[in-house]
Design an enzyme around this catalytic site. Structure first.
Site, PDB file in Angstrom:
ATOM      1  N   ARG A 175       0.719   4.117  26.128  1.00 21.17           N
ATOM      2  CA  ARG A 175      -0.149   5.129  26.643  1.00 21.17           C
ATOM      3  C   ARG A 175       0.149   6.478  26.085  1.00 21.17           C
ATOM      4  NH1 ARG A 175       0.301   4.782  32.699  1.00 21.17           N
ATOM      5  NH2 ARG A 175       2.582   4.590  31.933  1.00 21.17           N
ATOM      6  N   LYS A 226     -19.921   1.939  34.921  1.00 18.04           N
ATOM      7  CA  LYS A 226     -19.296   0.793  34.380  1.00 18.04           C
ATOM      8  C   LYS A 226     -19.990   0.490  32.742  1.00 18.04           C
ATOM      9  CE  LYS A 226     -16.901  -0.147  37.695  1.00 18.04           C
ATOM     10  NZ  LYS A 226     -15.157  -0.653  37.573  1.00 18.04           N
ATOM     11  N   ARG A 261      -6.907   7.617  32.241  1.00 12.80           N
ATOM     12  CA  ARG A 261      -6.806   6.656  33.217  1.00 12.80           C
ATOM     13  C   ARG A 261      -6.588   5.399  32.691  1.00 12.80           C
ATOM     14  NH1 ARG A 261      -5.313   5.761  38.131  1.00 12.80           N
ATOM     15  NH2 ARG A 261      -6.266   3.729  38.996  1.00 12.80           N
ATOM     16  N   GLU A 298     -19.604  -4.696  40.247  1.00 10.65           N
ATOM     17  CA  GLU A 298     -19.253  -4.943  38.704  1.00 10.65           C
ATOM     18  C   GLU A 298     -19.401  -6.459  38.299  1.00 10.65           C
ATOM     19  OE1 GLU A 298     -15.709  -2.835  38.514  1.00 10.65           O
ATOM     20  OE2 GLU A 298     -15.075  -4.385  37.209  1.00 10.65           O
ATOM     21  N   HIS A 339     -13.547  12.377  41.904  1.00 12.34           N
ATOM     22  CA  HIS A 339     -12.823  12.262  40.552  1.00 12.34           C
ATOM     23  C   HIS A 339     -12.704  13.371  39.984  1.00 12.34           C
ATOM     24  CE1 HIS A 339     -14.828   8.426  41.779  1.00 12.34           C
ATOM     25  NE2 HIS A 339     -13.896   8.071  41.071  1.00 12.34           N
TER      26      HIS A 339
END
Ligand code: GLN
Ligand code: ZN
Length: 768
Positions: free
Chosen positions: A16, A118, A524, A614, A703
């Site tokens: 990451r 999404k 994230r 989703e 967010h």
């Protein structure tokens, strides 16, 4: 030559690295040159990995600083007014401002981030392009061209990847000014693709990959027509074009996709195997056909023998026009299995991550050309053994779990009484004010919390000390909530690394990786657990924590669980049994937990179904089948309790208009939902359908670190009250607060409680 290629590689890095670099940059600890250097190293490493795995043609343009769609918006100059730099070209800070709503130097930090949603039916989020009627496009971002040069300089054979014009427009939204059809922008946008392709050709590029995943959706006729029109105009561009489709079958768009005036087509045979050999009847004889045969969205090793049988047939028909690839970009798969040495050998042998998937693609190609090569034989042998061991494993197939599934009764899916009667009983016992305030569950995951959890995992902190540390966090969260004057409290979820992994770790049938991260949005990442076998709950999972939290307060403590559909959607599922069966196994495990919480004196239990929507199939024809089993799974897990126990659920990032009846059919007493970023747009659904139960539409966006003022939240609640009767409205943020810091969290909640009080005051005034 048969070409082995990939549609895209994960950009985050094995460790990451991208996440870490981005976050240091945002904190001001890394400068732009430092950030750029990390990006360059990652790209070089990823090309190297793919080349070593044996791929012939490597993707460029799959790297992005925050999101690939956002990169396209910058490339095309689709930068909303509020982010446009006063002078000069947009820079990285413009990009981050669009993504996050704040930035070091741009726009005074007062601009709201672009909406995020999404990416098809994945758990990846993209930033929704914002169009206006006056929209002009201009090439204003050099990243793609620079990265092409970078890859060429490293000696790679590359294939730039761009999002196609129709998909790009489809993903966007018209904002501000008059409503108009964004498809009208196509004529203005296409010349940009023309310029883009010219420049790429000038750099020496032979093939470009144009992603048009919307070809796997139900498209309005106007959009289908636009495909033909648009691609006819792009026809003359001086390089070869591969149109890539994925995440589903082309179905009614098959003829359209096959006939586009381009040089190749990629189809997803993992999601839609029925497309082969049908596609061969449609594909013009000059075109390349790229077959996506290695699943880019799951972690299971490919059944090489079975796949090879299909490829052999394709090769016989297509010869050199056959390309072999993963089904979609590997963005959705973890990076490298080689790092997961802690997994036992059997389990590890069942898996493949991005690097291994590239190897699978390469060996499949090689198996076509040199079937007798030793490496090919070895790979096939191994794959055969893996398939056999999975089919027979007693770790996977559990008679006790299967028997319990068989014993489910229809009454297990129903609460004892209807909502109208339940809510009366609940109101009587909970005694909450109108517009009750609550949060979605998690509070800031501070460095101290993460360190404690890490130390405990590494054995540096004893179980007793760890429990004490978490209890301290719970007391802290409870006392802050009491001071803020919230009505329904939560314990704060300090002990949870992740809302799925936390539960998965306590269930049997799940496995875990150490480094299996997948990007969710921006910096994230999530590390989905892997469902490898039949699932069961050996012991209670949350009861001690929630009971402890309840003991610290006289207010109502809400127990917090993750629902079966979300557990499934955010895990890597099995492919040997249906999702429906896996959801039912999860539902039974969670049902036991809900009942145990009730027995421990907890009066409200929230079962998060953040991923409910989703899970909807991309094609409408498949919706009802999914909704039926998903709703049933929720009902199965939530219906074991008495009428007086209040069941909440929470969903985020959702557009419910299409599924509102199923949401109602879940029959949760209260639902909290995401709405603030889209300005309560979601409540449109409530105009046509009279949602019967209580609702908490999120009144602020968690967010972003921005603290909304009281008036803003009051306005949103007023808007909500136009649709939902006041007595059924709850007041809460959009989602959990774990990614926020305490100061902004407290500031926002102070305002939120004040907003609820204002509304209560008005209600009382109106009554008097
Ligand atoms: N209860 C979870 C939390 O508050 C819900 C998170 C989510 O919906 N994504 O973090
Ligand atoms: Zn949420």
């Amino acid at each position: 030559m048969v070409v082995a290629h990939s549609l895209g590689f994960p950009r985050i890095g094995k460790d990451r690295e991208l996440k870490k670099a981005l976050e240091s940059y945002w904190k001001g600890e890394l400068d732009e040159a430092g950030l750029q250097a990390v990006g360059r190293e990652l790209r070089a490493a990823h090309w190297q990995l793919q080349a070593e795995a044996g791929l012939d043609l490597l993707p460029v343009g799959d790297f992005a600083w925050y999101d690939g769609v956002l990169a396209h918006s910058l490339m095309f100059g689709v930068i909303p007014e509020r982010f446009r730099p006063a002078s000069g070209k947009p820079g990285l800070d413009t990009l981050f401002a669009m993504a996050r709503g704040v930035s070091k130097s741009c726009c005074g930090g007062g601009a709201q981030a672009q909406e995020m949603t999404k990416w098809f039916d994945t758990n990846y989020h993209y930033l929704v392009p914002e169009f206006t009627a006056e929209q002009q496009f201009e090439l204003s971002w050099e990243q793609l061209f620079e990265e092409v040069d970078e890859a060429l300089a490293l000696g790679h054979r590359v294939k730039p990847v761009v999002i196609g014009p129709l998909t790009y427009l489809w993903l966007g939204k018209v904002r501000g000014g008059e409503a108009f059809d964004r498809l009208e922008l196509l004529e203005r946008l296409l010349p940009l693709y023309g310029q883009l392709f010219e420049r790429l050709a000038g750099q020496g590029v032979e093939w470009v990959q144009i992603d048009e995943p919307i070809l796997a959706l139900d498209l309005p006729q106007a959009w289908k027509n636009a495909f033909e029109r648009g691609y006819n105009l792009l026809q003359r561009a001086p390089l070869k074009k591969l149109v890539a489709t994925y995440f589903g079958g082309l179905e009614d768009n098959l003829g359209l996709a096959a006939g586009l005036p381009v040089d190749g087509l990629h189809i997803d045979l993992v999601r839609a195997p029925e497309q082969f050999p049908l596609i061969l009847d449609w594909l013009p004889a000059y075109k390349v056909l790229s077959l996506g045969v290695v699943n880019g969205r799951n972690v299971w090793a490919c059944d090489l023998e079975r796949t090879l049988a299909l490829l052999r047939e394709a090769h016989a028909r297509l010869g050199e026009r056959l390309w072999v690839a993963p089904s979609c970009s590997l963005l959705h798969s973890p990076v490298d299995l080689a790092r997961e040495q802690h997994l036992d050998e059997e389990l590890r042998s069942w898996l493949a991550f991005a690097v291994q998937k590239c190897e699978e693609v390469a060996v499949l190609k090689q198996a076509l050309l040199q079937p007798d090569a030793a490496v090919v034989q070895a790979a096939l042998d191994r794959s055969r053994r893996v398939q056999a061991s999975r089919a027979a494993s007693s770790r996977i197939h559990r008679p006790d779990v299967q028997a319990r599934l068989q014993a489910i009764q229809p009454s297990d899916y129903r609460r004892a009484s209807a909502f109208a009667s339940r809510i009366e009983q609940q109101r009587e016992q909970l005694k909450l004010p109108p517009f009750p305030t609550t949060t979605i569950g998690s509070f800031p995951q501070t460095a101290a919390i993460r360190l404690a959890r890490q130390a405990y995992r590494q054995g540096k902190l004893s179980a007793g000390d760890y429990t004490e540390a978490m209890q301290t966090e719970i007391r802290h969260a409870v006392s802050i909530q009491e001071q803020l004057g919230l009505d329904v409290l939560v314990h704060g979820e300090a002990e949870r690394n992740d809302m799925v992994e936390y539960f998965a770790e306590q269930l049997e049938g799940y496995a875990f990786t150490r480094f299996g991260w997948v990007q969710s949005y921006g910096s994230r990442c999530v590390k989905p657990a892997i469902i490898y076998g039949d699932l069961s709950r050996p012991a209670p999972m949350t009861v001690d924590w929630i009971r402890y939290a309840q003991q610290q307060t006289s207010k109502v403590m809400k127990g917090m669980l993750t629902g079966p559909v979300t557990m499934l959607m955010w895990s890597f599922p099995r492919e040997d049994v249906s999702r429906e069966v896996q959801a039912r196994q999860l539902a039974l495990a969670i049902r036991d937990e809900v009942c145990d919480l009730e027995a421990a004196g907890i009066r409200i239990v929230q079962i998060d179904e953040a991923a409910f929507r989703e899970g909807l199939p991309l094609r409408r024809a498949q919706w009802q089948g999914y909704l039926d089993w998903a709703v049933n799974a929720f009902r199965l897990c939530s219906s074991g309790v008495g009428d007086r126990t209040q069941i909440h659920t929470h969903m985020c990032y959702s557009e419910f208009n299409d599924v509102i009846e199923s949401i109602a059919a879940m029959d949760a007493d209260v639902i909290t939902i995401e709405t603030s970023r889209s300005q309560m747009e979601l409540l449109e659904a409530f105009r046509a359908f009279d949602y019967p139960n209580d609702i908490g539409p999120g009144v602020y966006d968690i967010h972003s670190p921005r603290v909304p003022d009281v008036g803003e939240m009051v306005a949103l609640l007023e808007k909500a009250a136009e649709r939902i009767p006041a007595e059924r409205l709850w007041v809460n943020p959009d989602c959990g607060l774990k990614t926020r810091g305490w100061p902004e969290t407290e500031a926002a909640l102070v305002n939120m409680v004040a907003a609820a009080r204002q509304l209560r005051g008005r209600l009382a005034g109106a009554a008097a």
